[in-house]
Design a protein around this motif. Sequence first.
Motif, PDB file in Angstrom:
ATOM      1  N   ASP A 186      -5.844  -1.481  -4.701  1.00 20.89           N
ATOM      2  CA  ASP A 186      -5.313  -2.083  -3.481  1.00 20.89           C
ATOM      3  C   ASP A 186      -6.334  -3.110  -2.990  1.00 20.89           C
ATOM      4  O   ASP A 186      -7.387  -2.744  -2.484  1.00 20.89           O
ATOM      5  CB  ASP A 186      -5.069  -0.984  -2.432  1.00 20.89           C
ATOM      6  CG  ASP A 186      -4.039  -1.397  -1.399  1.00 20.89           C
ATOM      7  OD1 ASP A 186      -3.704  -2.593  -1.356  1.00 20.89           O
ATOM      8  OD2 ASP A 186      -3.583  -0.529  -0.639  1.00 20.89           O
TER       9      ASP A 186
ATOM     10  N   SER B  16       0.836  -1.205   0.000  1.00 21.95           N
ATOM     11  CA  SER B  16       0.000   0.000   0.000  1.00 21.95           C
ATOM     12  C   SER B  16       0.867   1.251   0.000  1.00 21.95           C
ATOM     13  O   SER B  16       0.527   2.253  -0.640  1.00 21.95           O
ATOM     14  CB  SER B  16      -0.914   0.019   1.218  1.00 21.95           C
ATOM     15  OG  SER B  16      -1.745  -1.110   1.216  1.00 21.95           O
TER      16      SER B  16
ATOM     17  N   GLN C 211      -7.615   0.415  -0.228  1.00 23.39           N
ATOM     18  CA  GLN C 211      -7.742  -0.861   0.473  1.00 23.39           C
ATOM     19  C   GLN C 211      -9.007  -0.881   1.321  1.00 23.39           C
ATOM     20  O   GLN C 211      -9.670  -1.889   1.442  1.00 23.39           O
ATOM     21  CB  GLN C 211      -6.511  -1.082   1.368  1.00 23.39           C
ATOM     22  CG  GLN C 211      -6.529  -2.397   2.110  1.00 23.39           C
ATOM     23  CD  GLN C 211      -5.147  -2.829   2.575  1.00 23.39           C
ATOM     24  OE1 GLN C 211      -4.186  -2.082   2.515  1.00 23.39           O
ATOM     25  NE2 GLN C 211      -5.051  -4.062   3.017  1.00 23.39           N
TER      26      GLN C 211
HETATM   27 MG   LIG Z   1      -2.042  -2.821   2.153  1.00 25.43          MG
END
Ligand SMILES: [Mg+2]
Lengths: 247, 266
Positions: free
Chosen positions: A160, A42, A83
Amino acid sequence: MITCSNVSFSYETGRPVLQDLSFTIRDGECVGLIGANGAGKSTVMKLILGLLPCTQGEIRVDEIPVGKETLKDVRRKLGFVLQNSDNQMFMPTVYEDMIFAPLNYGVSKEETEKRVDALLEKLGLQELKHRHNHKISGGEKRMAAIATILAMEPEMILMDEPTAALDPYNRRIVINTIRELPQTKLITSHDLDMILSTCSRVILLSGGKIAADGPAQEILRDKELLEAHRMELPLCLQNAAVPLYQT
Amino acid sequence: MNKMEMALHELAEMDELAAQRSPVHQLHPAAKLIATVIYILVVVSFHKYDLGGLIPMVLWPVLLFQVSGIPVHTCFYKLRIVLPLVLAVGLFNPLLDRAPLLYLGTIPVSGGFLSMLTLMLKGTLCLMASFLLMATTSIDHLCGALRKLHVPGLLVTLLLLTYRYVGVLTEELAIMTDAYHLRAPGQKGIHVSAWGSFLGQLLLRSMDRAQELYASMLLRGYHEHFHYAPLRPFRGKDAVYLAVCAAVFVLLRLLPVTQMLGMLVV
Ligand SMILES: [Mg+2]
Ligand SMILES: Nc1ncnc2c1ncn2[C@@H]1O[C@H](COP(=O)(O)OP(=O)(O)OP(=O)(O)O)[C@@H](O)[C@H]1O
């Protein structure tokens, strides 16, 4: 094209998270960025987007160096699926979230409407159109978040964990959608089966460094390499039967 | 649902009310906004003893409730916390101003009592008008209208983001209280010993989320000014609505309507 040259990064705590990362993602390529929890996947994405300052090394997006002055141009080209979808959606309804980016980029109202409807249909989300963002399920939110980014029609897409929290049916829809997208894509995921069916190339991060970078078919079949970096073969390549529950 | 989730639910309910369809909902947000502002100004401008003149002003919110299909009790339920505060404002007037001003039959009514009632009515009417505006117009449309009226973009964005941030804060608080109670069964509220860390965490978490949400806006082309949900053009019927409202409010303010009605009856 996205180029990272000798990028190192650490959060304020000082512990290096990324060390001397270099790679290039060519136009039209679909690259999977894999690695164990906390490997820095990330972080790499946030650096490319300029959400974190790149203090060491250089990142270029289509030859534009990512920096304070160029953020606007760089971000125009990139779409990012976060994410955590909760943090992606900020408008009251799915529809309003979807029209946000196109309107900001000066797309006409009619064209935006057309885009939104086509996307909702493609992703099978028509029913969600006017639902409230905080009243839809985790997986529905994820699908909606992907839809908001696709509505932007960016030149490159960073995702993500796009399939986290999705049921098998929606996961399949997302995989098919990713496969059909002509854009340059960088995808992180622990769903290696998904990476295997969407990406031609894989970059394996471990301990803040690139442990491997090559064809997905090779890296994802390399049991020893994966296990050395706290990962496993994709399920479809594991011959061993799943241990069943026994009383 | 814990208390926080309930609060969140109520906040969302306002959005849902605003998303309904009725002739009032379909009016242009700017027309509704200006009409509401004029209404409030007129209500506030009544003299402190002019209860009789103020009473006909009740008609407008009543009419709006009818036409918009928003239940009156929803309004009072949602205002249950602020309403008592507003009502409390004039509570001391009867003590301060005791001179009898008029007689109901033989019962003297003091100026303080009258001004208390007027103040209470003014407060309630202003709250009702604001509630009706919020319940028939989504926050985005409202902000769009404010921008159309040349209110500085920064202020409008501040308003919108504050509104959203309250949601984020409440949502985080709801998640955290749930998580707390799941591991502290049978406890009422949150134990004093945990307040410090709880508040600190709440602040950090909501700030993190707010930051990430803001990043998500930036990544989708947001630059200082919002493209609010596109407003439809200002049409003839909006102008008519606005003109009629303004005219009626001003007439009600200038003409002694209650007395005239009284004379008609007598
Ligand atoms: Mg991550
Ligand atoms: N805001 C932050 N402040 C300090 N350290 C952080 C912060 N965010 C992440 N880290 C640390 O940086 C490292 C890399 O985090 P990152 O989120 O990039 O991992 P990841 O590969 O995406 O992991 P996952 O698969 O769990 O999503 C982790 O060790 C993490 O603890």
